[in-house]
Motif scaffolding. Structure first.
Motif, PDB file in Angstrom:
ATOM      1  N   LEU A  80       0.811  -1.226   0.000  1.00 52.54           N
ATOM      2  CA  LEU A  80       0.000   0.000   0.000  1.00 52.54           C
ATOM      3  C   LEU A  80       0.840   1.269   0.000  1.00 52.54           C
ATOM      4  O   LEU A  80       0.305   2.363   0.230  1.00 52.54           O
ATOM      5  CB  LEU A  80      -0.919   0.007   1.240  1.00 52.54           C
ATOM      6  CG  LEU A  80      -1.931  -1.131   1.342  1.00 52.54           C
ATOM      7  CD1 LEU A  80      -2.705  -1.021   2.645  1.00 52.54           C
ATOM      8  CD2 LEU A  80      -2.889  -1.107   0.156  1.00 52.54           C
ATOM      9  N   ARG A  81       2.115   1.154  -0.248  1.00 52.32           N
ATOM     10  CA  ARG A  81       2.983   2.316  -0.072  1.00 52.32           C
ATOM     11  C   ARG A  81       2.683   3.429  -1.075  1.00 52.32           C
ATOM     12  O   ARG A  81       2.657   4.605  -0.710  1.00 52.32           O
ATOM     13  CB  ARG A  81       4.453   1.912  -0.137  1.00 52.32           C
ATOM     14  CG  ARG A  81       4.936   1.380  -1.479  1.00 52.32           C
ATOM     15  CD  ARG A  81       6.387   0.921  -1.401  1.00 52.32           C
ATOM     16  NE  ARG A  81       6.931   0.615  -2.699  1.00 52.32           N
ATOM     17  CZ  ARG A  81       6.693  -0.490  -3.380  1.00 52.32           C
ATOM     18  NH1 ARG A  81       5.926  -1.422  -2.845  1.00 52.32           N
ATOM     19  NH2 ARG A  81       7.224  -0.682  -4.577  1.00 52.32           N
ATOM     20  N   ILE A  82       2.408   3.086  -2.356  1.00 48.02           N
ATOM     21  CA  ILE A  82       2.152   4.132  -3.354  1.00 48.02           C
ATOM     22  C   ILE A  82       0.853   4.881  -3.043  1.00 48.02           C
ATOM     23  O   ILE A  82       0.837   6.127  -3.025  1.00 48.02           O
ATOM     24  CB  ILE A  82       2.119   3.535  -4.778  1.00 48.02           C
ATOM     25  CG1 ILE A  82       3.481   2.899  -5.115  1.00 48.02           C
ATOM     26  CG2 ILE A  82       1.783   4.621  -5.787  1.00 48.02           C
ATOM     27  CD1 ILE A  82       4.649   3.858  -5.045  1.00 48.02           C
ATOM     28  N   PRO A  83      -0.280   4.199  -2.797  1.00 53.71           N
ATOM     29  CA  PRO A  83      -1.482   4.944  -2.387  1.00 53.71           C
ATOM     30  C   PRO A  83      -1.277   5.765  -1.117  1.00 53.71           C
ATOM     31  O   PRO A  83      -1.803   6.877  -1.004  1.00 53.71           O
ATOM     32  CB  PRO A  83      -2.522   3.833  -2.159  1.00 53.71           C
ATOM     33  CG  PRO A  83      -2.050   2.688  -2.989  1.00 53.71           C
ATOM     34  CD  PRO A  83      -0.562   2.761  -2.955  1.00 53.71           C
ATOM     35  N   ALA A  84      -0.509   5.220  -0.174  1.00 47.87           N
ATOM     36  CA  ALA A  84      -0.241   5.970   1.055  1.00 47.87           C
ATOM     37  C   ALA A  84       0.576   7.224   0.756  1.00 47.87           C
ATOM     38  O   ALA A  84       0.302   8.301   1.308  1.00 47.87           O
ATOM     39  CB  ALA A  84       0.501   5.085   2.058  1.00 47.87           C
ATOM     40  N   TYR A  85       1.577   7.100  -0.128  1.00 50.89           N
ATOM     41  CA  TYR A  85       2.387   8.265  -0.487  1.00 50.89           C
ATOM     42  C   TYR A  85       1.526   9.331  -1.157  1.00 50.89           C
ATOM     43  O   TYR A  85       1.652  10.528  -0.871  1.00 50.89           O
ATOM     44  CB  TYR A  85       3.520   7.863  -1.429  1.00 50.89           C
ATOM     45  CG  TYR A  85       4.519   6.888  -0.846  1.00 50.89           C
ATOM     46  CD1 TYR A  85       4.608   6.695   0.529  1.00 50.89           C
ATOM     47  CD2 TYR A  85       5.377   6.154  -1.669  1.00 50.89           C
ATOM     48  CE1 TYR A  85       5.511   5.795   1.065  1.00 50.89           C
ATOM     49  CE2 TYR A  85       6.292   5.266  -1.141  1.00 50.89           C
ATOM     50  CZ  TYR A  85       6.360   5.083   0.219  1.00 50.89           C
ATOM     51  OH  TYR A  85       7.254   4.204   0.752  1.00 50.89           O
ATOM     52  N   VAL A  86       0.650   8.911  -2.066  1.00 48.34           N
ATOM     53  CA  VAL A  86      -0.216   9.869  -2.763  1.00 48.34           C
ATOM     54  C   VAL A  86      -1.142  10.577  -1.772  1.00 48.34           C
ATOM     55  O   VAL A  86      -1.372  11.798  -1.877  1.00 48.34           O
ATOM     56  CB  VAL A  86      -1.032   9.147  -3.858  1.00 48.34           C
ATOM     57  CG1 VAL A  86      -2.071  10.094  -4.461  1.00 48.34           C
ATOM     58  CG2 VAL A  86      -0.111   8.627  -4.951  1.00 48.34           C
ATOM     59  N   LEU A  87      -1.668   9.831  -0.811  1.00 50.14           N
ATOM     60  CA  LEU A  87      -2.542  10.439   0.202  1.00 50.14           C
ATOM     61  C   LEU A  87      -1.787  11.464   1.049  1.00 50.14           C
ATOM     62  O   LEU A  87      -2.295  12.561   1.322  1.00 50.14           O
ATOM     63  CB  LEU A  87      -3.123   9.339   1.096  1.00 50.14           C
ATOM     64  CG  LEU A  87      -4.089   9.806   2.199  1.00 50.14           C
ATOM     65  CD1 LEU A  87      -5.303  10.497   1.589  1.00 50.14           C
ATOM     66  CD2 LEU A  87      -4.515   8.615   3.061  1.00 50.14           C
ATOM     67  N   ILE A  88      -0.563  11.124   1.445  1.00 53.03           N
ATOM     68  CA  ILE A  88       0.253  12.054   2.233  1.00 53.03           C
ATOM     69  C   ILE A  88       0.563  13.311   1.423  1.00 53.03           C
ATOM     70  O   ILE A  88       0.428  14.447   1.913  1.00 53.03           O
ATOM     71  CB  ILE A  88       1.551  11.357   2.684  1.00 53.03           C
ATOM     72  CG1 ILE A  88       1.230  10.267   3.699  1.00 53.03           C
ATOM     73  CG2 ILE A  88       2.534  12.373   3.266  1.00 53.03           C
ATOM     74  CD1 ILE A  88       2.417   9.374   4.044  1.00 53.03           C
TER      75      ILE A  88
END
Length: 286
Positions: A80-88
C-alpha cells in the motif's frame, strides 16, 4: 582528545548532510539532470515569478511529505505504499493550495491546474519511494529540501530567460496589493513572443540542458585530468622509493658479501699461523 574527536565527527556529519542537499541542486537536479517534472516546468516557467511560486510550493510539499513518509516507513505496508504516499502528498498539496488562494491569489490563478497536479508530480513520488522510505527523518528532510531547491532554481532560471526574451520584463508579479518587477521600456515591442509559448519552453529547456551538460563534461574532464596527474605523481614517488630501497638493499648485500669474504680469508689464514707456532715449539724442544 575527546573535544577534537567530536569536532571531527561534527565536521564529517556536516559535510555528509550538505552533500545530500547539494546533490538535489547540482548532481541530481530534477529538471536538468534527471529530466523529471517536465509538465509544470514547461507550462509554468513563462515568468520567473510563476516559476518561483511553483518551485517553493513543490519544495514545501517535498520536505513535509518526505518527513512524514520517513516517520511512517516502518508502519506503511509494502503493498500500500504508493497509495499511502499519494494520500500524504495530497494532504500537503491541499494545505499549500489553500494558503496560496488566501494570501497570493494572483499566483494561485497563474499556477492553475498545475498546483493540484503536484500530487502526482513524479519528483515528489520518486523521492518518497527512493529515499524517504529507506532513510531517517533528518536525511529525508534534507533530501526534499535539496530536490525542491534544485527544482525551484531550474524553474526560475528558465522563467527569467523566457520572460525577458518573450515579454521584455524581469520578475514581474504581485504579492497581495504589492506589485513588483522591472519593465525595460520599449523592449517589449521587440520581444519574441515564441518564448512564452510551448515551443519557446522546449527551446529554452533544450539549450540550457545542452549548456549544463557541456559544463559538466568539462568539469568532469578536468577532474579526471587532475586525478591522472595525482596518480602519476604518486607512481613517481612510489617508483623513487622502490629504487631507493633497492639501491639500499644492494649496498647492504655488497657490504655483507665483503664482510663474508673477509671472514673467510681470516679463517683460512688462522691454521697457517697455528702450524708455524707448532713447528717453532717442536724446534725449541729439540
Amino acid at each position: 582528545m575527546k573535544k577534537a574527536s567530536m569536532t571531527r565527527e561534527l565536521r564529517f556529519d556536516f559535510r555528509g548532510k550538505s552533500k545530500i542537499v547539494a546533490n538535489g541542486i547540482f548532481a541530481s537536479n530534477p529538471v536538468f539532470r534527471l529530466v523529471l517534472g517536465m509538465c509544470p516546468t514547461l507550462a509554468i516557467s513563462t515568468s520567473a515569478f510563476n516559476g518561483l511560486g511553483m518551485g517553493l510550493a513543490a519544495t514545501i510539499v517535498l520536505v513535509c511529505s518526505n518527513a512524514l513518509v520517513s516517520l511512517l516507513r516502518k508502519v506503511i505496508p509494502d503493498k500500500l505504499r504508493i497509495p499511502a504516499y499519494v494520500l500524504i502528498i495530497a494532504t500537503f498539496v491541499t494545505l499549500v493550495e489553500m494558503l496560496l488562494r488566501k494570501f497570493v491569489p494572483a499566483l494561485y490563478d497563474a499556477l492553475g491546474i498545475y498546483l493540484p497536479l503536484i500530487v502526482v508530480n513524479c519528483i515528489i513520488l520518486a523521492r518518497a519511494e527512493a529515499f524517504a522510505s529507506t532513510n531517517k527523518v533528518g536525511d529525508s528532510v534534507l533530501d526534499g529540501l535539496g530536490m525542491g531547491l534544485g527544482f525551484t532554481l531550474a524553474l526560475v532560471l528558465i522563467g527569467v530567460i523566457r520572460e525577458f526574451l518573450g515579454s521584455g520584463t524581469f520578475f514581474v508579479g504581485s504579492f497581495g496589493d504589492a506589485e513588483f518587477g522591472v519593465h525595460f521600456g520599449d523592449l517589449s515591442d521587440y520581444s519574441l513572443a515564441v518564448f512564452v509559448m510551448p515551443a519557446g519552453g522546449f527551446l529554452t529547456l533544450g539549450l540550457l540542458m545542452a549548456a549544463i551538460n557541456a559544463l559538466s563534461d568539462r568539469a568532469a574532464k578536468k577532474r579526471e585530468e587532475k586525478h591522472e596527474e595525482e596518480g602519476r605523481i604518486i607512481d613517481e614517488r612510489v617508483q623513487a622509493h622502490v629504487e631507493a630501497e633497492t639501491a639500499k638493499a644492494e649496498a647492504e648485500s655488497a657490504e655483507n658479501a665483503a664482510q663474508s669474504v673477509e671472514r673467510v680469508e681470516t679463517a683460512a689464514e688462522t691454521p697457517v699461523l697455528s702450524e708455524t707456532a707448532v713447528s717453532r715449539a717442536e724446534e725449541g724442544e729439540r
